[in-house]
Motif scaffolding. Structure first.
Motif, PDB file in Angstrom:
ATOM      1  N   LEU A   1       0.824  -1.211   0.000  1.00  0.00           N
ATOM      2  CA  LEU A   1       0.000   0.000   0.000  1.00  0.00           C
ATOM      3  C   LEU A   1       0.854   1.255   0.000  1.00  0.00           C
ATOM      4  CD1 LEU A   1      -2.832   1.248   0.118  1.00  0.00           C
ATOM      5  CD2 LEU A   1      -2.671   1.141   2.615  1.00  0.00           C
ATOM      6  N   MET A   2       1.926   1.272   0.796  1.00  0.00           N
ATOM      7  CA  MET A   2       2.741   2.472   0.903  1.00  0.00           C
ATOM      8  C   MET A   2       3.553   2.726  -0.363  1.00  0.00           C
ATOM      9  SD  MET A   2       1.765   3.806   3.578  1.00  0.00           S
ATOM     10  CE  MET A   2       2.894   5.185   3.496  1.00  0.00           C
ATOM     11  N   GLU A   3       3.929   1.670  -1.077  1.00  0.00           N
ATOM     12  CA  GLU A   3       4.637   1.876  -2.342  1.00  0.00           C
ATOM     13  C   GLU A   3       3.698   2.540  -3.350  1.00  0.00           C
ATOM     14  OE1 GLU A   3       7.081  -0.505  -5.850  1.00  0.00           O
ATOM     15  OE2 GLU A   3       6.652  -1.534  -3.958  1.00  0.00           O
ATOM     16  N   ILE A   4       2.459   2.097  -3.381  1.00  0.00           N
ATOM     17  CA  ILE A   4       1.479   2.725  -4.264  1.00  0.00           C
ATOM     18  C   ILE A   4       1.237   4.165  -3.837  1.00  0.00           C
ATOM     19  CG2 ILE A   4      -0.970   2.730  -4.914  1.00  0.00           C
ATOM     20  CD1 ILE A   4      -0.854  -0.320  -4.863  1.00  0.00           C
ATOM     21  N   ALA A   5       1.113   4.386  -2.526  1.00  0.00           N
ATOM     22  CA  ALA A   5       0.819   5.730  -2.014  1.00  0.00           C
ATOM     23  C   ALA A   5       1.927   6.714  -2.385  1.00  0.00           C
ATOM     24  CB  ALA A   5       0.637   5.679  -0.510  1.00  0.00           C
ATOM     25  N   ALA A   6       3.172   6.298  -2.257  1.00  0.00           N
ATOM     26  CA  ALA A   6       4.289   7.199  -2.566  1.00  0.00           C
ATOM     27  C   ALA A   6       4.271   7.601  -4.030  1.00  0.00           C
ATOM     28  CB  ALA A   6       5.609   6.515  -2.214  1.00  0.00           C
ATOM     29  N   SER A   7       4.040   6.634  -4.910  1.00  0.00           N
ATOM     30  CA  SER A   7       4.019   6.940  -6.341  1.00  0.00           C
ATOM     31  C   SER A   7       2.794   7.769  -6.718  1.00  0.00           C
ATOM     32  CB  SER A   7       4.038   5.636  -7.154  1.00  0.00           C
ATOM     33  OG  SER A   7       5.227   4.917  -6.917  1.00  0.00           O
ATOM     34  N   ALA A   8       1.656   7.466  -6.118  1.00  0.00           N
ATOM     35  CA  ALA A   8       0.445   8.235  -6.403  1.00  0.00           C
ATOM     36  C   ALA A   8       0.582   9.670  -5.923  1.00  0.00           C
ATOM     37  CB  ALA A   8      -0.766   7.566  -5.750  1.00  0.00           C
ATOM     38  N   ALA A   9       1.247   9.851  -4.775  1.00  0.00           N
ATOM     39  CA  ALA A   9       1.454  11.206  -4.241  1.00  0.00           C
ATOM     40  C   ALA A   9       2.306  12.037  -5.190  1.00  0.00           C
ATOM     41  CB  ALA A   9       2.102  11.132  -2.863  1.00  0.00           C
ATOM     42  N   MET A  10       3.372  11.441  -5.722  1.00  0.00           N
ATOM     43  CA  MET A  10       4.219  12.162  -6.665  1.00  0.00           C
ATOM     44  C   MET A  10       3.446  12.516  -7.928  1.00  0.00           C
ATOM     45  SD  MET A  10       7.068  12.802  -5.327  1.00  0.00           S
ATOM     46  CE  MET A  10       7.820  13.419  -6.843  1.00  0.00           C
ATOM     47  N   SER A  11       2.642  11.578  -8.410  1.00  0.00           N
ATOM     48  CA  SER A  11       1.833  11.838  -9.600  1.00  0.00           C
ATOM     49  C   SER A  11       0.833  12.955  -9.351  1.00  0.00           C
ATOM     50  CB  SER A  11       1.100  10.556 -10.010  1.00  0.00           C
ATOM     51  OG  SER A  11       0.314  10.771 -11.162  1.00  0.00           O
ATOM     52  N   ALA A  12       0.228  12.959  -8.162  1.00  0.00           N
ATOM     53  CA  ALA A  12      -0.743  14.005  -7.824  1.00  0.00           C
ATOM     54  C   ALA A  12      -0.054  15.363  -7.722  1.00  0.00           C
ATOM     55  CB  ALA A  12      -1.440  13.662  -6.515  1.00  0.00           C
ATOM     56  N   LEU A  13       1.110  15.399  -7.087  1.00  0.00           N
ATOM     57  CA  LEU A  13       1.823  16.662  -6.894  1.00  0.00           C
ATOM     58  C   LEU A  13       2.204  17.306  -8.216  1.00  0.00           C
ATOM     59  CD1 LEU A  13       4.118  15.760  -3.858  1.00  0.00           C
ATOM     60  CD2 LEU A  13       2.229  17.383  -3.872  1.00  0.00           C
ATOM     61  N   THR A  14       2.576  16.497  -9.201  1.00  0.00           N
ATOM     62  CA  THR A  14       2.941  17.064 -10.500  1.00  0.00           C
ATOM     63  C   THR A  14       1.737  17.671 -11.204  1.00  0.00           C
ATOM     64  OG1 THR A  14       2.612  14.948 -11.651  1.00  0.00           O
ATOM     65  CG2 THR A  14       4.820  15.400 -10.797  1.00  0.00           C
ATOM     66  N   ARG A  15       0.545  17.352 -10.709  1.00  0.00           N
ATOM     67  CA  ARG A  15      -0.687  17.918 -11.271  1.00  0.00           C
ATOM     68  C   ARG A  15      -1.298  18.967 -10.340  1.00  0.00           C
ATOM     69  NH1 ARG A  15      -0.077  12.695 -12.932  1.00  0.00           N
ATOM     70  NH2 ARG A  15      -0.781  12.172 -15.035  1.00  0.00           N
ATOM     71  N   ASN A  16      -0.501  19.430  -9.380  1.00  0.00           N
ATOM     72  CA  ASN A  16      -0.955  20.432  -8.407  1.00  0.00           C
ATOM     73  C   ASN A  16      -2.152  19.939  -7.583  1.00  0.00           C
ATOM     74  OD1 ASN A  16       0.980  22.420  -9.105  1.00  0.00           O
ATOM     75  ND2 ASN A  16      -0.240  22.944 -10.903  1.00  0.00           N
ATOM     76  N   LEU A  17      -2.137  18.645  -7.277  1.00  0.00           N
ATOM     77  CA  LEU A  17      -3.176  18.044  -6.451  1.00  0.00           C
ATOM     78  C   LEU A  17      -2.549  17.544  -5.145  1.00  0.00           C
ATOM     79  CD1 LEU A  17      -4.984  15.847  -9.128  1.00  0.00           C
ATOM     80  CD2 LEU A  17      -5.880  17.951  -8.116  1.00  0.00           C
ATOM     81  N   ALA A  18      -3.346  17.553  -4.091  1.00  0.00           N
ATOM     82  CA  ALA A  18      -2.923  16.943  -2.831  1.00  0.00           C
ATOM     83  C   ALA A  18      -3.498  15.543  -2.756  1.00  0.00           C
ATOM     84  CB  ALA A  18      -3.421  17.777  -1.648  1.00  0.00           C
ATOM     85  N   LEU A  19      -2.734  14.617  -2.172  1.00  0.00           N
ATOM     86  CA  LEU A  19      -3.227  13.256  -1.998  1.00  0.00           C
ATOM     87  C   LEU A  19      -3.338  12.953  -0.516  1.00  0.00           C
ATOM     88  CD1 LEU A  19      -2.905  10.118  -3.904  1.00  0.00           C
ATOM     89  CD2 LEU A  19      -1.960   9.976  -1.606  1.00  0.00           C
ATOM     90  N   CYS A  20      -4.515  12.519  -0.091  1.00  0.00           N
ATOM     91  CA  CYS A  20      -4.765  12.155   1.308  1.00  0.00           C
ATOM     92  C   CYS A  20      -4.795  10.634   1.411  1.00  0.00           C
ATOM     93  CB  CYS A  20      -6.099  12.750   1.770  1.00  0.00           C
ATOM     94  SG  CYS A  20      -6.574  12.268   3.446  1.00  0.00           S
ATOM     95  N   LEU A  21      -3.966  10.086   2.267  1.00  0.00           N
ATOM     96  CA  LEU A  21      -3.929   8.639   2.470  1.00  0.00           C
ATOM     97  C   LEU A  21      -4.827   8.267   3.631  1.00  0.00           C
ATOM     98  CD1 LEU A  21      -2.767   5.833   1.889  1.00  0.00           C
ATOM     99  CD2 LEU A  21      -0.839   6.411   3.394  1.00  0.00           C
ATOM    100  N   ILE A  22      -5.839   7.458   3.350  1.00  0.00           N
ATOM    101  CA  ILE A  22      -6.751   6.973   4.382  1.00  0.00           C
ATOM    102  C   ILE A  22      -6.267   5.586   4.804  1.00  0.00           C
ATOM    103  CG2 ILE A  22      -9.118   6.306   4.916  1.00  0.00           C
ATOM    104  CD1 ILE A  22     -10.043   8.314   2.840  1.00  0.00           C
ATOM    105  N   PRO A  23      -5.927   5.384   6.062  1.00  0.00           N
ATOM    106  CA  PRO A  23      -5.339   4.114   6.487  1.00  0.00           C
ATOM    107  C   PRO A  23      -6.318   2.955   6.376  1.00  0.00           C
ATOM    108  CG  PRO A  23      -5.902   5.438   8.394  1.00  0.00           C
ATOM    109  CD  PRO A  23      -6.113   6.317   7.190  1.00  0.00           C
ATOM    110  N   PRO A  24      -5.789   1.740   6.197  1.00  0.00           N
ATOM    111  CA  PRO A  24      -6.653   0.557   6.146  1.00  0.00           C
ATOM    112  C   PRO A  24      -7.495   0.432   7.405  1.00  0.00           C
ATOM    113  CG  PRO A  24      -4.429   0.009   5.477  1.00  0.00           C
ATOM    114  CD  PRO A  24      -4.379   1.396   6.028  1.00  0.00           C
ATOM    115  N   HIS A  25      -8.744   0.103   7.221  1.00  0.00           N
ATOM    116  CA  HIS A  25      -9.644  -0.061   8.363  1.00  0.00           C
ATOM    117  C   HIS A  25     -10.794  -0.962   7.926  1.00  0.00           C
ATOM    118  CE1 HIS A  25     -12.342   0.832  11.703  1.00  0.00           C
ATOM    119  NE2 HIS A  25     -11.300   1.324  12.328  1.00  0.00           N
TER     120      HIS A  25
END
Length: 331
Positions: A84-108
């Motif tokens: 999950l964290m490997e996906i989150a790190a890559s998704a965050a970088m992709s979002a940032l390059t588009r001027n978007l913030a990414l919020c990670l909601i923990p597994p529950h």
């Protein structure tokens, strides 16, 4: 000194307040040269648009979320750096390059605890059939895409992880290494990856005339349940010479059990797992795994979500997974 207002900027630029609003929100076309002039003047006079006002006018918050109901026992690995964290790190970088913030909601396991903050859209990671996380965001009419197809929901845009191909790749590798009695440790959850892993193993056993030994385990218990199950299975049937673990935490448990029983890896027992994360790399011996190309998958998921938000749903198939052979299955 009073802060400059949008009216002040409009007057300085010689345009209407509406044009200034569109220049910042991007919701309507503004001549590129006019947009640049407005933004330059804004910086010059110290005008900053209210983020709340921009969100209200555009209908966007500039924030997307990444969510999963996967338990930490399988979603995380050593130092919590897992699937999950490997996906989150890559998704965050992709979002940032588009001027978007990414919020990670923990597994529950329950959506009841989730925040009620508004998101422009949500990426779900390997959702289950009838997943409460999916239901939570659907009730709020939040645009949703998935990493891994959602069982029985072809209407939800997804990046297909090709889990059946991944499982077949690993099982074929064990066969080529001489294994004739392969046991499978697969999650009991109704996630597509585990459903397809179970199907691939059953087809493999039938094709090669192997007596199937499929153990469907509770992913909540992670490594410990795999350790206990493998210990019992190897004691019960010493002929088992290969283990296919569809979850990397299960592979770690299987290694512990084999070593406790004095089964040499790979001389007596060959072992492979689905995800090439830290568990596979740091294991002793290192475990043969598959490169799922998660950075690329995360990038594609962000693109897919933005299309979904814009009303252009589609499906994407991930690149073919690649085998990463290691000492757990090769001499």
């Amino acid at each position: 000194m009073a802060k400059p207002t949008i009216s002040d900027l409009a007057k300085a630029a010689g345009v209407s307040v509406t044009t200034v609003s569109h220049a910042f929100s991007g919701r309507r076309h503004v001549d590129p040269e006019t947009r640049r002039r407005i933004q330059a003047l804004a910086e010059q006079i110290g005008y900053h648009p209210s983020s709340a006002a921009v969100a209200l006018r555009s209908g966007r918050t500039g924030t997307i979320a990444l969510a999963s109901s996967m338990p930490f026992a399988v979603a995380a690995g050593p130092s919590r750096l897992g699937f999950l964290m490997e996906i989150a790190a890559s998704a965050a970088m992709s979002a940032l390059t588009r001027n978007l913030a990414l919020c990670l909601i923990p597994p529950h396991p329950s959506a009841k605890s989730y925040v009620s903050a508004g998101f422009d859209g949500v990426i779900l990671v390997e959702p289950m059939r009838d997943d409460p996380v999916l239901a939570h965001f659907e009730q709020r009419q939040t645009p949703i895409v998935s990493i891994g197809t959602v069982p029985d929901r072809p209407d939800i845009p997804a990046v297909d992880l090709r889990s059946r191909d991944t499982s077949s790749l690993l099982l074929t590798h064990l066969e080529e290494q001489g294994c004739r009695n392969v046991m499978a440790l697969v999650g009991a959850s109704q996630r597509t990856s585990q459903i397809e892993s179970r199907a691939a193993y059953c087809a493999f056993a039938q094709t090669h005339g192997h007596a199937p030994r499929l153990l469907a385990l509770d992913e909540e218990e992670g490594e410990e349940i795999a350790y206990r199950a493998t210990l019992a299975a190897l004691r019960d049937d010493p002929r088992i010479d290969g283990i296919f673990a569809a979850v990397d935490a299960f592979a770690s448990g299987a290694v512990r059990a084999a070593q406790e029983l004095g089964r040499r890896i790979p001389e007596d027992l060959r072992l492979v797992t689905r995800y090439d994360g830290l568990r596979a790399k740091l294991s002793r011996p290192p475990i043969t795994a598959v490169d799922l190309h998660l950075p690329d998958i995360a990038e594609r998921a962000v693109e897919l979500l933005l299309d979904r938000i814009d009303g252009k749903p589609r499906m994407i198939e991930a690149a073919m997974p690649e085998l990463v052979p290691r000492h757990s299955s090769t001499l």
